[in-house]
Scaffold this active site. Structure first.
Site, short mmCIF file in Angstrom:
data_model
loop_
_atom_site.label_atom_id
_atom_site.label_comp_id
_atom_site.label_asym_id
_atom_site.label_seq_id
_atom_site.Cartn_x
_atom_site.Cartn_y
_atom_site.Cartn_z
N GLY A 153 0.21 -15.58 17.30
CA GLY A 153 -0.01 -14.94 16.00
C GLY A 153 0.85 -13.70 15.91
O GLY A 153 1.94 -13.64 16.50
N ILE A 155 0.49 -10.57 17.10
CA ILE A 155 0.74 -9.86 18.36
C ILE A 155 1.50 -10.77 19.33
O ILE A 155 2.47 -10.34 19.97
CB ILE A 155 -0.59 -9.35 18.97
CG1 ILE A 155 -1.20 -8.30 18.04
CG2 ILE A 155 -0.36 -8.75 20.36
CD1 ILE A 155 -2.62 -7.88 18.38
N GLU A 265 -18.22 -3.77 27.08
CA GLU A 265 -17.42 -2.54 27.04
C GLU A 265 -18.31 -1.36 26.71
O GLU A 265 -19.13 -1.48 25.80
CB GLU A 265 -16.30 -2.66 26.01
CG GLU A 265 -15.29 -3.74 26.39
CD GLU A 265 -14.10 -3.84 25.45
OE1 GLU A 265 -13.99 -2.99 24.54
OE2 GLU A 265 -13.29 -4.75 25.62
N HIS A 284 -9.58 -0.44 26.81
CA HIS A 284 -9.37 -0.87 25.42
C HIS A 284 -8.52 0.13 24.63
O HIS A 284 -8.97 0.73 23.65
CB HIS A 284 -10.72 -1.10 24.72
CG HIS A 284 -10.61 -2.06 23.55
ND1 HIS A 284 -11.58 -2.97 23.22
CD2 HIS A 284 -9.62 -2.26 22.65
CE1 HIS A 284 -11.21 -3.67 22.15
NE2 HIS A 284 -10.01 -3.25 21.80
P1 NAP Z 1 -3.48 -13.32 14.54
O1 NAP Z 1 -2.22 -12.94 13.88
O2 NAP Z 1 -4.58 -13.89 13.71
O3 NAP Z 1 -3.12 -14.33 15.75
C1 NAP Z 1 -4.07 -15.02 16.48
C2 NAP Z 1 -3.46 -16.32 16.97
O4 NAP Z 1 -4.43 -17.02 17.74
C3 NAP Z 1 -3.02 -17.26 15.82
O5 NAP Z 1 -1.77 -17.79 16.11
C4 NAP Z 1 -4.10 -18.32 15.85
O6 NAP Z 1 -3.67 -19.58 15.39
C5 NAP Z 1 -4.43 -18.39 17.33
N1 NAP Z 1 -5.73 -19.02 17.56
C6 NAP Z 1 -6.88 -18.81 16.91
N2 NAP Z 1 -7.86 -19.60 17.41
C7 NAP Z 1 -7.28 -20.34 18.38
C8 NAP Z 1 -7.76 -21.35 19.25
N3 NAP Z 1 -9.03 -21.76 19.21
N4 NAP Z 1 -6.89 -21.89 20.13
C9 NAP Z 1 -5.61 -21.49 20.19
N5 NAP Z 1 -5.09 -20.53 19.39
C10 NAP Z 1 -5.92 -19.97 18.49
O7 NAP Z 1 -4.13 -12.07 15.29
P2 NAP Z 1 -3.38 -10.87 16.02
O8 NAP Z 1 -3.17 -9.75 15.05
O9 NAP Z 1 -2.21 -11.40 16.76
O10 NAP Z 1 -4.52 -10.38 17.01
C11 NAP Z 1 -5.11 -11.26 17.96
C12 NAP Z 1 -6.36 -10.64 18.54
O11 NAP Z 1 -6.00 -9.54 19.36
C13 NAP Z 1 -7.31 -10.01 17.50
O12 NAP Z 1 -8.19 -10.97 16.94
C14 NAP Z 1 -8.06 -8.98 18.30
O13 NAP Z 1 -9.26 -9.50 18.81
C15 NAP Z 1 -7.11 -8.66 19.45
N6 NAP Z 1 -6.60 -7.27 19.36
C16 NAP Z 1 -6.85 -6.44 20.40
C17 NAP Z 1 -6.38 -5.13 20.33
C18 NAP Z 1 -6.65 -4.17 21.47
O14 NAP Z 1 -6.80 -2.98 21.21
N7 NAP Z 1 -6.68 -4.62 22.69
C19 NAP Z 1 -5.66 -4.67 19.21
C20 NAP Z 1 -5.42 -5.58 18.19
C21 NAP Z 1 -5.90 -6.88 18.26
P3 NAP Z 1 -3.34 -19.87 13.85
O15 NAP Z 1 -1.89 -19.53 13.72
O16 NAP Z 1 -3.65 -21.29 13.68
O17 NAP Z 1 -4.23 -18.97 13.03
#
Ligand code: NAP
Length: 328
Positions: A153, A155, A265, A284
């Site tokens: 996605g 990130i 956490e 985090h």
């Molecule tokens: P995003 O753009 O929605 O990307 C998530 C990706 O995961 C998408 O490509 C999605 O596929 C894929 N996905 C969803 N369900 C899946 C499954 N069951 N099997 C395989 N792939 C799957 O989100 P993002 O902005 O990259 O962020 C991802 C996550 O990082 C967030 O939801 C959050 O929990 C975490 N995060 C953590 C921090 C931190 O401080 N550590 C900061 C920001 C975010 P599709 O393309 O089909 O939708």
């Protein structure tokens, strides 16, 4: 004018904008409000900005006039979105503005684990430094290694871009194949999670936490990884079965892990994971760059104001609350 509650007093200059148009109360502590305080504070509010606080039916019942939840942060797994949807409450979040900051942290963890930066720092400070004793802290190469990204996605794509700067081979697994991205980023799709895990030197988890991804990485997945594999998790702790992670590290099934997130956490100080030198852990801090966090707060405030005005929230994770036409 509505009553609104904000679960942190961060960036007062940004919050001033909210206080000018709504009757705002904020939680002043560095950590979030305890549940009893939250339940008392949400009485009568129309809008809420949570910061990692669990927001479920109990909170929503205590706030019958709640019309908008505008989360500070990208992942909304701490919010009962189904319950909010049932009540017709739109839930906003703050993606995009933290994407590159979080991808930087993923890569920081990857490099730190590969080259044992945290152990090396302690080593030098503890007077263990021996001239050119290169076997004291043997590392592994990042350059030309294979990175497996789970969830390409926003990130995940930024992580891939960074990996290409290190001449890495980048594989990805996800629920949707991104053919355009394959040529643009130079990444290869792997249709099967176990196949990706078995080929990768580094594995970065970048999916949201959902019912489908909870414990997506458990004992069966560690069993197929290379014994030299390094796992990076800056997504959500519960994507990994933490007991299985402990066993995999303890038994040297994999080489190392570097994580920003845990199942609970903050991680309890007596958690066995904390006894392992093969784990690098940070609290985090994926988006913890003030300029980024300020943008997140500004976005959360703007969306709360828009939602309370009756406008559609730009980054709404439950658009079905707006009826059959999601673009309306
Ligand atoms: P995003 O753009 O929605 O990307 C998530 C990706 O995961 C998408 O490509 C999605 O596929 C894929 N996905 C969803 N369900 C899946 C499954 N069951 N099997 C395989 N792939 C799957 O989100 P993002 O902005 O990259 O962020 C991802 C996550 O990082 C967030 O939801 C959050 O929990 C975490 N995060 C953590 C921090 C931190 O401080 N550590 C900061 C920001 C975010 P599709 O393309 O089909 O939708």
């Amino acid at each position: 004018m509505s009553k609104v509650y904000v679960c942190r007093n961060w960036f007062p200059d940004v919050l001033d904008g909210l206080a000018q148009v709504h009757e705002m109360r904020v939680w002043w502590g560095d950590d979030g409000p305890p549940q009893d305080v939250l339940l008392a504070e949400v009485r009568g509010i129309g809008g809420l900005i949570p910061v990692g606080n669990p927001i479920g039916a109990e909170v929503m019942n205590a706030a019958p006039e709640l019309r908008v939840i505008s989360n500070f942060g990208d992942g909304c797994d701490h919010i009962d979105v189904a319950e909010a949807t049932r009540r017709g409450i739109p839930v906003g979040h703050t993606p995009d503005v933290l994407t590159e900051t979080t991808a930087d942290l993923v890569f920081t963890l990857l490099l730190a684990a590969a080259r044992r930066i945290v152990e090396g720092d302690a080593f030098a400070r503890q007077g263990k430094w021996r001239t050119h004793a290169h076997l004291d802290l043997p590392g592994v190469d990042v350059n030309h290694a294979t990175l497996g990204i789970v969830g390409l996605g926003k990130i995940g794509m930024q992580v891939a871009k960074r990996a290409k700067g290190f001449d890495m081979r980048v594989l990805y697994y996800g629920r949707t194949r991104k053919v355009n991205m394959e040529s643009l980023l130079g990444v290869e799709y792997v249709a099967d999670l176990h196949s990706l895990l078995s080929q990768s030197d580094f594995i970065s988890l970048n999916t949201p936490l959902t019912d489908q991804t909870r414990h997506m990485i458990g004992a069966d997945e560690f069993a197929v990884m290379k014994p030299t594999a390094i796992l990076i998790n800056a997504a959500r702790g519960s994507i990994v079965d933490q007991k299985a992670l402990y066993e995999a590290l303890k038994s040297h099934r994999i080489l190392r892990a570097a994580i920003d997130v845990t199942e609970t956490e903050p991680i309890p100080p007596d958690d066995p994971l904390l006894t392992l030198d093969s784990l690098t852990i940070v609290p985090h801090i994926g988006s913890a760059v003030p300029a980024t966090r300020k943008k997140m707060m500004a976005m959360a405030v703007d969306q709360l104001i828009a939602g309370l005005r009756g406008d559609r929230i730009p980054h709404c994770i439950n658009p079905s609350v707006y009826g059959k036409n999601p673009a309306a």
